[in-house]
Motif scaffolding. Sequence first.
Motif, PDB file in Angstrom:
ATOM      1  N   THR B 179      57.492  39.550  16.066  1.00 19.91           N
ATOM      2  CA  THR B 179      57.328  40.731  16.761  1.00 19.91           C
ATOM      3  C   THR B 179      58.083  40.631  18.114  1.00 19.91           C
ATOM      4  N   PRO B 180      58.108  41.569  18.924  1.00 24.20           N
ATOM      5  CA  PRO B 180      59.184  41.591  19.953  1.00 24.20           C
ATOM      6  C   PRO B 180      58.435  40.575  21.177  1.00 24.20           C
ATOM      7  N   VAL B 181      57.052  40.520  21.183  1.00 24.36           N
ATOM      8  CA  VAL B 181      56.322  39.702  22.343  1.00 24.36           C
ATOM      9  C   VAL B 181      55.906  38.329  21.762  1.00 24.36           C
ATOM     10  N   ARG B 182      56.086  37.261  22.421  1.00 24.41           N
ATOM     11  CA  ARG B 182      55.635  35.904  22.058  1.00 24.41           C
ATOM     12  C   ARG B 182      55.091  35.126  23.116  1.00 24.41           C
ATOM     13  N   VAL B 183      54.161  33.987  22.420  1.00 15.99           N
ATOM     14  CA  VAL B 183      53.827  33.118  23.523  1.00 15.99           C
ATOM     15  C   VAL B 183      54.557  32.092  23.422  1.00 15.99           C
ATOM     16  N   THR B 184      55.200  31.296  24.311  1.00 18.70           N
ATOM     17  CA  THR B 184      56.194  30.133  24.067  1.00 18.70           C
ATOM     18  C   THR B 184      55.459  28.978  24.695  1.00 18.70           C
ATOM     19  N   HIS B 185      54.905  28.957  25.728  1.00 19.99           N
ATOM     20  CA  HIS B 185      54.269  27.882  26.320  1.00 19.99           C
ATOM     21  C   HIS B 185      52.741  28.095  26.739  1.00 19.99           C
ATOM     22  N   VAL B 186      51.943  27.050  26.746  1.00 21.81           N
ATOM     23  CA  VAL B 186      50.759  27.184  27.018  1.00 21.81           C
ATOM     24  C   VAL B 186      50.312  25.931  28.014  1.00 21.81           C
ATOM     25  N   VAL B 187      49.525  26.198  28.969  1.00 24.29           N
ATOM     26  CA  VAL B 187      48.964  24.943  29.917  1.00 24.29           C
ATOM     27  C   VAL B 187      47.433  25.148  29.931  1.00 24.29           C
ATOM     28  N   PHE B 188      46.759  24.129  29.931  1.00 22.11           N
ATOM     29  CA  PHE B 188      45.247  24.055  29.750  1.00 22.11           C
ATOM     30  C   PHE B 188      45.093  23.352  31.268  1.00 22.11           C
ATOM     31  N   GLY B 189      44.291  24.130  32.015  1.00 21.19           N
ATOM     32  CA  GLY B 189      44.029  23.746  33.229  1.00 21.19           C
ATOM     33  C   GLY B 189      42.812  22.609  33.428  1.00 21.19           C
ATOM     34  N   GLN B 190      42.790  21.900  34.567  1.00 23.59           N
ATOM     35  CA  GLN B 190      41.554  21.200  34.945  1.00 23.59           C
ATOM     36  C   GLN B 190      40.792  21.661  36.154  1.00 23.59           C
ATOM     37  N   ILE B 191      39.431  21.508  36.033  1.00 21.23           N
ATOM     38  CA  ILE B 191      38.749  21.935  37.143  1.00 21.23           C
ATOM     39  C   ILE B 191      38.901  21.345  38.500  1.00 21.23           C
ATOM     40  N   VAL B 192      39.184  22.463  39.343  1.00 19.00           N
ATOM     41  CA  VAL B 192      39.460  21.902  40.840  1.00 19.00           C
ATOM     42  C   VAL B 192      38.222  22.226  41.636  1.00 19.00           C
ATOM     43  N   ASP B 193      37.583  21.365  42.361  1.00 21.18           N
ATOM     44  CA  ASP B 193      36.542  21.916  43.167  1.00 21.18           C
ATOM     45  C   ASP B 193      36.731  21.383  44.606  1.00 21.18           C
ATOM     46  N   MET B 194      37.021  22.466  45.498  1.00 21.80           N
ATOM     47  CA  MET B 194      37.324  22.278  46.904  1.00 21.80           C
ATOM     48  C   MET B 194      36.249  22.561  47.772  1.00 21.80           C
ATOM     49  N   ASP B 195      35.067  22.310  47.225  1.00 24.14           N
ATOM     50  CA  ASP B 195      33.679  22.317  47.766  1.00 24.14           C
ATOM     51  C   ASP B 195      33.483  23.851  48.641  1.00 24.14           C
ATOM     52  N   VAL B 196      34.072  24.922  47.835  1.00 22.39           N
ATOM     53  CA  VAL B 196      33.692  26.378  48.377  1.00 22.39           C
ATOM     54  C   VAL B 196      32.289  26.259  47.638  1.00 22.39           C
ATOM     55  N   THR B 197      31.431  26.940  48.476  1.00 18.93           N
ATOM     56  CA  THR B 197      30.081  27.112  47.816  1.00 18.93           C
ATOM     57  C   THR B 197      29.701  28.580  47.915  1.00 18.93           C
ATOM     58  N   ASP B 198      30.673  29.356  48.576  1.00 20.10           N
ATOM     59  CA  ASP B 198      30.091  30.953  48.561  1.00 20.10           C
ATOM     60  C   ASP B 198      30.670  31.702  47.475  1.00 20.10           C
ATOM     61  N   ALA B 199      29.406  32.236  46.738  1.00 21.37           N
ATOM     62  CA  ALA B 199      29.803  32.968  45.384  1.00 21.37           C
ATOM     63  C   ALA B 199      30.368  34.329  45.888  1.00 21.37           C
ATOM     64  N   ASN B 200      30.374  34.452  47.104  1.00 19.54           N
ATOM     65  CA  ASN B 200      31.076  35.868  47.276  1.00 19.54           C
ATOM     66  C   ASN B 200      32.417  35.551  47.768  1.00 19.54           C
ATOM     67  N   ASN B 201      33.025  34.212  47.597  1.00 16.83           N
ATOM     68  CA  ASN B 201      34.276  34.072  48.051  1.00 16.83           C
ATOM     69  C   ASN B 201      35.003  33.369  46.757  1.00 16.83           C
ATOM     70  N   MET B 202      34.805  33.754  45.486  1.00 18.74           N
ATOM     71  CA  MET B 202      35.413  33.312  44.405  1.00 18.74           C
ATOM     72  C   MET B 202      36.849  33.212  44.480  1.00 18.74           C
ATOM     73  N   GLY B 203      37.576  33.915  45.124  1.00 18.24           N
ATOM     74  CA  GLY B 203      38.999  33.774  45.248  1.00 18.24           C
ATOM     75  C   GLY B 203      39.496  32.539  45.726  1.00 18.24           C
ATOM     76  N   ALA B 204      38.944  32.083  46.927  1.00 12.90           N
ATOM     77  CA  ALA B 204      39.170  30.801  47.691  1.00 12.90           C
ATOM     78  C   ALA B 204      38.820  29.538  46.531  1.00 12.90           C
ATOM     79  N   ALA B 205      37.753  29.927  45.699  1.00 12.50           N
ATOM     80  CA  ALA B 205      37.190  28.667  44.914  1.00 12.50           C
ATOM     81  C   ALA B 205      38.356  28.622  43.597  1.00 12.50           C
ATOM     82  N   MET B 206      38.992  29.650  43.480  1.00 18.15           N
ATOM     83  CA  MET B 206      39.939  29.331  42.195  1.00 18.15           C
ATOM     84  C   MET B 206      41.362  29.275  42.650  1.00 18.15           C
TER      85      MET B 206
END
Lengths: 335, 335
Positions: B179-206
């Motif tokens: 088909t016209p659109v294809r997945v060519t590469h995949v990267v699985f990520g590791q967990i990164v924890d920078m000690d953000v503990t505020d669930a209302n600031n998930m952007g900073a955690a991610m």
Amino acid sequence: MAKRLGRRTIALDPPVYLSAHAAIVGQKEGEGPLQGTFDLVSGDTHFGQKTWELAEANMQRIAIETAAGKAGLSVADFDMILAGDLLNQCIGSSLASVRSNVPFVGLYGACSTMAEGLAVGSCLMNSGAARCLCAAASSHFCSAERQYRFPLAYGGQRTPTAQWTATAAGAAVLTDQKTPVRVTHVVFGQIVDMDVTDANNMGAAMAPAAYDTLSHLFEDTNTQPSDYDRILTGDLARVGSRLLRDLFARDQIDLGQPYDDCGVLLYGSAQDVHAGGSGCGCSAAVLCGDILDRMERGALHRVIFAGTGALMSPTSVQQGQGIGGICHAVILEGA
Amino acid sequence: MAKRLGRRTIALDPPVYLSAHAAIVGQKEGEGPLQGTFDLVSGDTHFGQKTWELAEANMQRIAIETAAGKAGLSVADFDMILAGDLLNQCIGSSLASVRSNVPFVGLYGACSTMAEGLAVGSCLMNSGAARCLCAAASSHFCSAERQYRFPLAYGGQRTPTAQWTATAAGAAVLTDQKTPVRVTHVVFGQIVDMDVTDANNMGAAMAPAAYDTLSHLFEDTNTQPSDYDRILTGDLARVGSRLLRDLFARDQIDLGQPYDDCGVLLYGSAQDVHAGGSGCGCSAAVLCGDILDRMERGALHRVIFAGTGALMSPTSVQQGQGIGGICHAVILEGA
């Protein structure tokens, strides 16, 4: 390359090898009939941590590190870790691997998670996406009991059909280097919901899913129960495993001597666990302790490991939803 | 066979093709800047169901069925469904596929789930374990808000860094037919924890997890941001995506014009969603609506889709645990 065989079964080519395995359990599990088959029996239910969630995470982490060590590796040598547990948002597995610096693939399959990890992991190995990975699963009586049922201190009564969530974790290392034990086939299960709504009778909810997956496996591979040294479900416990035998008996198929259930095997009859064990860690620890040990020693040659999960949440049960069962299976061949 | 490229990236060979995709959203999402790109905008937040959990399940089921239909298939034609969501025990996805009669692989990657499903699914396709499968993810504002924060009727105040859980679901069909659109590469990520503990600031955690995965991707593939028409994270929202630009700026890398975030794209600035959208369904619906449409039309040629998840539970946050971020990515190539 894996090949699809019949309607459901996936034949791995080449097979995927198991290079090491580890099982870590709590005191009660360590006192059962499988004592002596675990890598660690922790007398401390907290596993040195201050919360039950961290206790479970630490137990799973120890299982992963122990398995890595037994394979002559460090955790950083894994291309990825596939793991899951029963806690909300699978937090036990996330916390277990947070400092691993290894790609993490989170799975949710309730008590089928160890089998799901081996099945997905084996296919990832066959694809070339990984050369060495770890599949792990855990459960902890105290974290699960509080989350699913009652606060521990409440001392709620349990029904005879209820299962006991095992405090246990298992981890297995898959590799492309030849070892005596290999995964040869994989079957992913579909969800089967027979409208069981009693969360204290999960065995009944899961037995039809185990029947569905195992029926396809026997048909696709043109085998029968007596072709295997062991057919292990995990965890239907006493109620569910009787139901599974009955379901096959209707087809004139006798699961016979090879069949047993990890939830039945983990605890002795005097251990007051009602219908038997459950929890992702139960089947994980039975497989990654006794069963794989025996396969490595040549005492078991051909084994079906069929993880069974009850797909429900406390919210879905309170809302009266049926509990869907699922069963993922792998065929293991030994020395 | 997939090939490992550098430290983290997996190159698919052959590529895996996307034959159809569907995005289903709620009213608020349908009124945002991406209106007109969704397959269904439901005026009924309950999606015809009596509970929020069933509403989310029904939305995800409609996404899967719509994607199947657009591919000229029925759901039963899928070799498997890979799906996940944010609800406890991923019950939204289980209930969505309970009557599908298709093997089900449950995933948990928080808001990275759509990318995780495409990544795992692509490798399963490359292994030969599946010839056609569906990856899906969903979230629902009402089921998530009640579970993670407060009862809806409570009307709790939100902090400026808080994100708005999208009522949305996306589904994509992977196939071995060109088909016209294809997945060519995949990267699985590791967990990164920078000690953000505020669930209302998930952007900073991610954001640090997105930085980690994308850095590896650029290095392993010897590419830079300007080589892509779009680099999409989902969902860092405004706070997290600014942080991600800053993290790359330290390396003298400008993410530049191609970079955007699904949590920023889904809602207009007048829609009162604070930092932006989140939830597994947010990035799933942006990808499976606007982005894949544009790739099929030839308006976008090369896209990185980097799903970002915050690995936490209400319990872990209350216990003061850091919020681990994770980011799984796929590279998509279009016509």
